[in-house]
Design a protein around this motif. Structure first.
Motif, PDB file in Angstrom:
ATOM      1  N   ALA A  67      37.408  46.595  58.401  1.00 17.86           N
ATOM      2  CA  ALA A  67      37.541  46.873  56.970  1.00 17.86           C
ATOM      3  C   ALA A  67      38.805  46.235  56.401  1.00 17.86           C
ATOM      4  N   ALA A  68      39.906  46.319  57.135  1.00 16.03           N
ATOM      5  CA  ALA A  68      41.167  45.725  56.659  1.00 16.03           C
ATOM      6  C   ALA A  68      41.030  44.216  56.515  1.00 16.03           C
ATOM      7  N   ARG A  69      40.430  43.571  57.501  1.00 11.77           N
ATOM      8  CA  ARG A  69      40.261  42.106  57.446  1.00 11.77           C
ATOM      9  C   ARG A  69      39.318  41.703  56.318  1.00 11.77           C
ATOM     10  N   THR A  70      38.214  42.412  56.206  1.00 11.85           N
ATOM     11  CA  THR A  70      37.227  42.095  55.177  1.00 11.85           C
ATOM     12  C   THR A  70      37.777  42.408  53.787  1.00 11.85           C
ATOM     13  N   GLY A  71      38.424  43.557  53.652  1.00 11.29           N
ATOM     14  CA  GLY A  71      39.012  43.926  52.373  1.00 11.29           C
ATOM     15  C   GLY A  71      40.097  42.954  51.938  1.00 11.29           C
ATOM     16  N   TRP A  72      40.919  42.517  52.893  1.00 10.47           N
ATOM     17  CA  TRP A  72      41.970  41.554  52.562  1.00 10.47           C
ATOM     18  C   TRP A  72      41.372  40.229  52.093  1.00 10.47           C
ATOM     19  N   ALA A  73      40.271  39.806  52.734  1.00 11.88           N
ATOM     20  CA  ALA A  73      39.596  38.569  52.314  1.00 11.88           C
ATOM     21  C   ALA A  73      39.096  38.704  50.875  1.00 11.88           C
ATOM     22  N   ALA A  74      38.518  39.858  50.533  1.00 11.29           N
ATOM     23  CA  ALA A  74      38.047  40.087  49.165  1.00 11.29           C
ATOM     24  C   ALA A  74      39.226  40.096  48.182  1.00 11.29           C
ATOM     25  N   TYR A  75      40.327  40.699  48.602  1.00 15.91           N
ATOM     26  CA  TYR A  75      41.537  40.741  47.774  1.00 15.91           C
ATOM     27  C   TYR A  75      42.052  39.325  47.504  1.00 15.91           C
ATOM     28  N   GLN A  76      42.152  38.520  48.539  1.00 13.18           N
ATOM     29  CA  GLN A  76      42.631  37.147  48.379  1.00 13.18           C
ATOM     30  C   GLN A  76      41.676  36.324  47.509  1.00 13.18           C
ATOM     31  N   HIS A  77      40.387  36.550  47.679  1.00 10.93           N
ATOM     32  CA  HIS A  77      39.374  35.877  46.866  1.00 10.93           C
ATOM     33  C   HIS A  77      39.596  36.203  45.386  1.00 10.93           C
ATOM     34  N   ALA A  78      39.784  37.471  45.086  1.00  8.22           N
ATOM     35  CA  ALA A  78      40.011  37.902  43.704  1.00  8.22           C
ATOM     36  C   ALA A  78      41.294  37.298  43.135  1.00  8.22           C
ATOM     37  N   VAL A  79      42.345  37.264  43.943  1.00  8.62           N
ATOM     38  CA  VAL A  79      43.619  36.703  43.485  1.00  8.62           C
ATOM     39  C   VAL A  79      43.464  35.217  43.169  1.00  8.62           C
ATOM     40  N   ARG A  80      42.761  34.478  44.024  1.00  6.97           N
ATOM     41  CA  ARG A  80      42.564  33.041  43.781  1.00  6.97           C
ATOM     42  C   ARG A  80      41.809  32.800  42.475  1.00  6.97           C
ATOM     43  N   ILE A  81      40.759  33.567  42.247  1.00  3.73           N
ATOM     44  CA  ILE A  81      39.989  33.403  41.006  1.00  3.73           C
ATOM     45  C   ILE A  81      40.868  33.736  39.802  1.00  3.73           C
ATOM     46  N   TRP A  82      41.646  34.802  39.906  1.00  8.43           N
ATOM     47  CA  TRP A  82      42.525  35.204  38.809  1.00  8.43           C
ATOM     48  C   TRP A  82      43.609  34.156  38.546  1.00  8.43           C
ATOM     49  N   MET A  83      44.145  33.562  39.611  1.00  9.44           N
ATOM     50  CA  MET A  83      45.160  32.522  39.426  1.00  9.44           C
ATOM     51  C   MET A  83      44.571  31.305  38.709  1.00  9.44           C
ATOM     52  N   ALA A  84      43.322  30.983  39.015  1.00 14.27           N
ATOM     53  CA  ALA A  84      42.672  29.838  38.378  1.00 14.27           C
ATOM     54  C   ALA A  84      42.283  30.148  36.931  1.00 14.27           C
ATOM     55  N   ASP A  85      41.982  31.417  36.639  1.00  9.90           N
ATOM     56  CA  ASP A  85      41.545  31.801  35.301  1.00  9.90           C
ATOM     57  C   ASP A  85      42.102  33.179  34.945  1.00  9.90           C
ATOM     58  N   PRO A  86      43.318  33.226  34.402  1.00 12.30           N
ATOM     59  CA  PRO A  86      43.948  34.518  34.105  1.00 12.30           C
ATOM     60  C   PRO A  86      43.403  35.207  32.855  1.00 12.30           C
ATOM     61  N   ALA A  87      42.376  34.622  32.228  1.00  9.83           N
ATOM     62  CA  ALA A  87      41.826  35.233  31.021  1.00  9.83           C
ATOM     63  C   ALA A  87      41.251  36.617  31.327  1.00  9.83           C
ATOM     64  N   ARG A  88      40.764  36.798  32.544  1.00 11.02           N
ATOM     65  CA  ARG A  88      40.244  38.099  32.969  1.00 11.02           C
ATOM     66  C   ARG A  88      41.251  38.705  33.925  1.00 11.02           C
ATOM     67  N   SER A  89      41.460  39.993  33.816  1.00  7.68           N
ATOM     68  CA  SER A  89      42.514  40.655  34.592  1.00  7.68           C
ATOM     69  C   SER A  89      42.243  40.614  36.088  1.00  7.68           C
ATOM     70  N   LEU A  90      43.306  40.737  36.847  1.00 10.44           N
ATOM     71  CA  LEU A  90      43.172  40.808  38.301  1.00 10.44           C
ATOM     72  C   LEU A  90      42.385  42.058  38.680  1.00 10.44           C
TER      73      LEU A  90
END
Length: 196
Positions: A146-169
């Motif tokens: 769960a920690a590994r999978t959750g961290w991957a989802a977290y990093q995925h969300a951060v990357r998308i947010w960094m590319a497009d900050p129009a939508r909140s993290l």
């Protein structure tokens, strides 16, 4: 001269980012960072053990926030809900620190030694999250996965947010965990389940 430790630390981080972008990480020294920040080299080393750690400032706070939130999350939630709650609590730190985060990632991306350091830091955070889950009574194997999978989802969300900050993290995190739940709900095909 900066009057407070927090101000000196902020100026050192800003000076380091400027210099790393101007001349590259490898060619920049701690002495140059200190001079640019208007402090002496001893002050630099009072705040950071080496010039790499300037880029990882805040990792300890992130780890503490995640562990505390996982521990304090109400009982009765499933594991991914616990993780999503913890990551959402930490999102504000990243959003408030975006001006530092964006150039930081650019510098890490072009510097192999820093990418290696980032991976090591992530591994340490994953271990801490898994331990916090175990402290809640979640079995070792499940806590680790769960920690590994959750961290991957977290990093995925951060990357998308960094590319497009129009939508909140926060929005990106919720969507990433929705996608994760959808992926884990898929029923395996008969051929996949019959493989050895």
């Amino acid at each position: 001269m900066p009057r407070s430790g927090a101000e000196a630390r902020r100026r050192l981080r800003e000076a380091a980012l400027e210099l790393y972008r101007e001349q590259g990480f490898d060619k920049t020294t701690a002495a140059e960072i200190a001079a640019r920040a208007g402090v002496n080299e001893r002050t630099f080393f009072r705040h950071f053990p080496d010039k790499r750690e300037v880029l990882f400032d805040g990792e300890a706070d992130l780890c503490a926030t995640l562990m505390r939130t996982i521990a304090e999350t109400p009982q009765g939630l499933e594991t991914f809900e616990i993780l999503l709650h913890a990551f959402r609590q930490s999102a504000g730190q990243l959003e408030n620190n975006r001006a530092f985060g964006e150039p930081r990632w650019e510098i890490i991306w072009v510097t192999p030694a820093l990418r290696e350091r980032e991976l090591a830091k992530h591994a340490s955070l994953i271990d801490a999250v898994a331990e916090a889950l175990r402290q809640r009574g979640i079995a070792d194997r499940v806590a680790d996965l769960a920690a590994r999978t959750g961290w991957a989802a977290y990093q995925h969300a951060v990357r998308i947010w960094m590319a497009d900050p129009a939508r909140s993290l926060d929005t990106q995190l919720c969507e990433a965990f929705d996608d994760l739940r959808a992926l884990s709900a898929v029923t395996p095909s008969t051929s996949a389940s019959s493989e050895p």
